[in-house]
Design a protein around this motif. Structure first.
Motif, PDB file in Angstrom:
ATOM      1  N   LYS A   1       1.317  -1.230   0.503  1.00  0.00           N
ATOM      2  CA  LYS A   1       0.015  -0.015   0.078  1.00  0.00           C
ATOM      3  C   LYS A   1       0.813   0.702  -0.269  1.00  0.00           C
ATOM      4  O   LYS A   1       0.872   1.982  -0.549  1.00  0.00           O
ATOM      5  CB  LYS A   1      -0.725  -0.020   1.456  1.00  0.00           C
ATOM      6  N   GLU A   2       1.633   1.828   0.712  1.00  0.00           N
ATOM      7  CA  GLU A   2       3.139   2.363   0.848  1.00  0.00           C
ATOM      8  C   GLU A   2       3.900   2.196  -0.407  1.00  0.00           C
ATOM      9  O   GLU A   2       3.755   3.424  -0.706  1.00  0.00           O
ATOM     10  CB  GLU A   2       3.266   2.181   2.052  1.00  0.00           C
ATOM     11  N   THR A   3       3.970   1.252  -1.078  1.00  0.00           N
ATOM     12  CA  THR A   3       5.245   1.904  -2.129  1.00  0.00           C
ATOM     13  C   THR A   3       3.791   1.803  -3.447  1.00  0.00           C
ATOM     14  O   THR A   3       4.226   2.508  -4.743  1.00  0.00           O
ATOM     15  CB  THR A   3       5.767   0.464  -2.255  1.00  0.00           C
ATOM     16  N   GLY A   4       2.856   1.533  -3.159  1.00  0.00           N
ATOM     17  CA  GLY A   4       1.685   1.378  -4.776  1.00  0.00           C
ATOM     18  C   GLY A   4       1.939   0.629  -5.671  1.00  0.00           C
ATOM     19  O   GLY A   4       1.738   0.553  -6.958  1.00  0.00           O
ATOM     20  N   TYR A   5       2.904  -0.735  -4.923  1.00  0.00           N
ATOM     21  CA  TYR A   5       3.048  -1.672  -5.928  1.00  0.00           C
ATOM     22  C   TYR A   5       1.905  -2.446  -6.633  1.00  0.00           C
ATOM     23  O   TYR A   5       0.948  -2.153  -5.901  1.00  0.00           O
ATOM     24  CB  TYR A   5       3.842  -2.870  -5.564  1.00  0.00           C
ATOM     25  N   SER A   6       2.343  -2.939  -7.980  1.00  0.00           N
ATOM     26  CA  SER A   6       0.795  -3.230  -8.454  1.00  0.00           C
ATOM     27  C   SER A   6       1.611  -4.664  -8.817  1.00  0.00           C
ATOM     28  O   SER A   6       2.713  -4.914  -9.697  1.00  0.00           O
ATOM     29  CB  SER A   6       0.797  -2.573  -9.933  1.00  0.00           C
ATOM     30  N   PRO A   7       1.206  -6.081  -8.965  1.00  0.00           N
ATOM     31  CA  PRO A   7       1.823  -7.023  -9.756  1.00  0.00           C
ATOM     32  C   PRO A   7       2.372  -6.841 -10.726  1.00  0.00           C
ATOM     33  O   PRO A   7       1.193  -7.438 -11.294  1.00  0.00           O
ATOM     34  CB  PRO A   7       0.852  -8.502  -8.413  1.00  0.00           C
ATOM     35  N   ASN A   8       2.550  -8.447 -11.317  1.00  0.00           N
ATOM     36  CA  ASN A   8       2.918  -8.551 -13.038  1.00  0.00           C
ATOM     37  C   ASN A   8       1.449  -9.078 -12.856  1.00  0.00           C
ATOM     38  O   ASN A   8       1.659 -10.565 -12.964  1.00  0.00           O
ATOM     39  CB  ASN A   8       4.812  -8.359 -13.108  1.00  0.00           C
TER      40      ASN A   8
END
Length: 326
Positions: free
Chosen positions: A40-47
């Motif tokens: 949530k903090e990094t805004g990571y979106s999995p491939n």
């Protein structure tokens, strides 16, 4: 761009732990909360593609198209993509550029990439297509052509051509040229011609001649010149909108007026046909709707549901200024 490695480092866990979390594997509640917070903090979106390869149930649908610059293909792809998204599936596009060898290789490549199914926007179904489709262990759906042994979604080419034929006869045309394509393309080259011929049954005092090109407008212009110089019909029925537009350009260069001297019709219902002057009378196929339907049918096949071998998409005759009454 944040990676799985970054998430693992910030969470103080191994990359394999993050991977298990992303694929709903076994991870402790405390670790789950830590990874969730960092994502949530990094805004990571999995491939999505990478996840699909690792998941027990992949959510990637491979789609093979013969041409990326085709109106019909692009609108169909839009319909497929829109519908797949609503069902949490992704689309992976492979382009064959009208090369059958490349098309066969695309099927092999998509299978190796572990897609859940393949939607093939086909122009031709050969014995090699049939063999490989039977060989692969995933559902394959053909769009635009049909085969009695493969699940297919087709446009109603036969009935559309029948209705076009009935309409031009109602307008009094008796000297008719039909400009078709190579019969390797069954839908366009055979079914449209058959439907048109059916509309002419029991009609007396008409002169109908059939002409054929391969697939480019340069050749279409040459054939149209021959048609007008040797036959001089009152109307040319073109098997596609692209052929019709090419025919219009050719006759304009000959000083022939549409529709005063010659009427023209097409098939497809491309957007440009209402923008040109005169507007083109055509059989409109609903490509986006067909794409939606293809996506739903593919998901039905993936689930193992009872799915009919052949599904037929609708059409509508669009009456415009390119046809006049004689």
């Amino acid at each position: 761009m944040t990676t799985i490695g970054d998430i693992a480092r910030l969470a103080g866990v191994a990359k394999s732990t993050v991977s298990r979390y992303l694929n709903d594997g076994s991870v402790s509640e405390a670790t789950k909360r830590k990874i969730q917070h960092i994502i949530k903090e990094t805004g990571y979106s999995p491939n999505a593609f990478a996840q699909s390869l690792k998941a027990k149930k992949p959510n990637i649908i491979g789609t093979i198209v013969p041409r990326l610059d085709s109106y019909a293909s692009s609108r169909t792809l839009i319909g497929i993509d829109e519908e797949l998204k609503t069902m949490n599936y992704q689309m992976l596009i492979s382009h064959s550029n009208l090369d059958l060898e490349r098309e066969i290789e695309n099927i092999h490549s998509l299978v190796r990439q572990k897609v859940a199914g393949i939607i093939l926007l086909a122009t031709e179904i050969t014995d090699r297509h049939l063999s490989i489709i039977k060989e692969v262990d995933i559902p394959v759906l053909i769009v635009g052509q049909q085969h009695k042994e493969i699940h297919s979604l087709i446009h109603n080419d036969y009935e559309a051509a029948y209705e076009v034929g009935k309409y031009i006869l109602s307008q009094g045309h008796k000297r008719i040229a039909f400009l078709g394509v190579n019969e390797k393309n069954v839908a366009v080259g055979i079914d449209r011609k058959k439907g048109f011929k059916k509309s002419l049954e029991d009609i007396a005092d008409i002169d109908v001649r059939f002409f054929e090109i391969n697939r480019n407008n340069v050749e279409a212009s040459s054939v149209v010149y021959d048609i007008m110089n040797t036959f001089c019909p009152s109307i040319i029925i073109c098997a596609t909108d692209n052929l019709a537009i090419g025919a219009m350009k050719a006759v304009y260069s000959m000083g022939i007026s549409i529709p005063n001297d010659l009427s023209i019709t097409g098939f497809g219902g491309y957007e440009m046909t209402e923008m040109i002057h005169p507007g083109l009378t055509t059989a409109k196929f609903f490509y986006e709707d067909a794409g939606n339907l293809a996506a739903r049918k593919m998901l039905s096949l993936i689930r193992g549901e009872d799915t009919p071998l052949k599904t037929v998409s609708g059409f509508e005759i669009i009456y415009r200024e390119s046809v006049r009454q004689v």
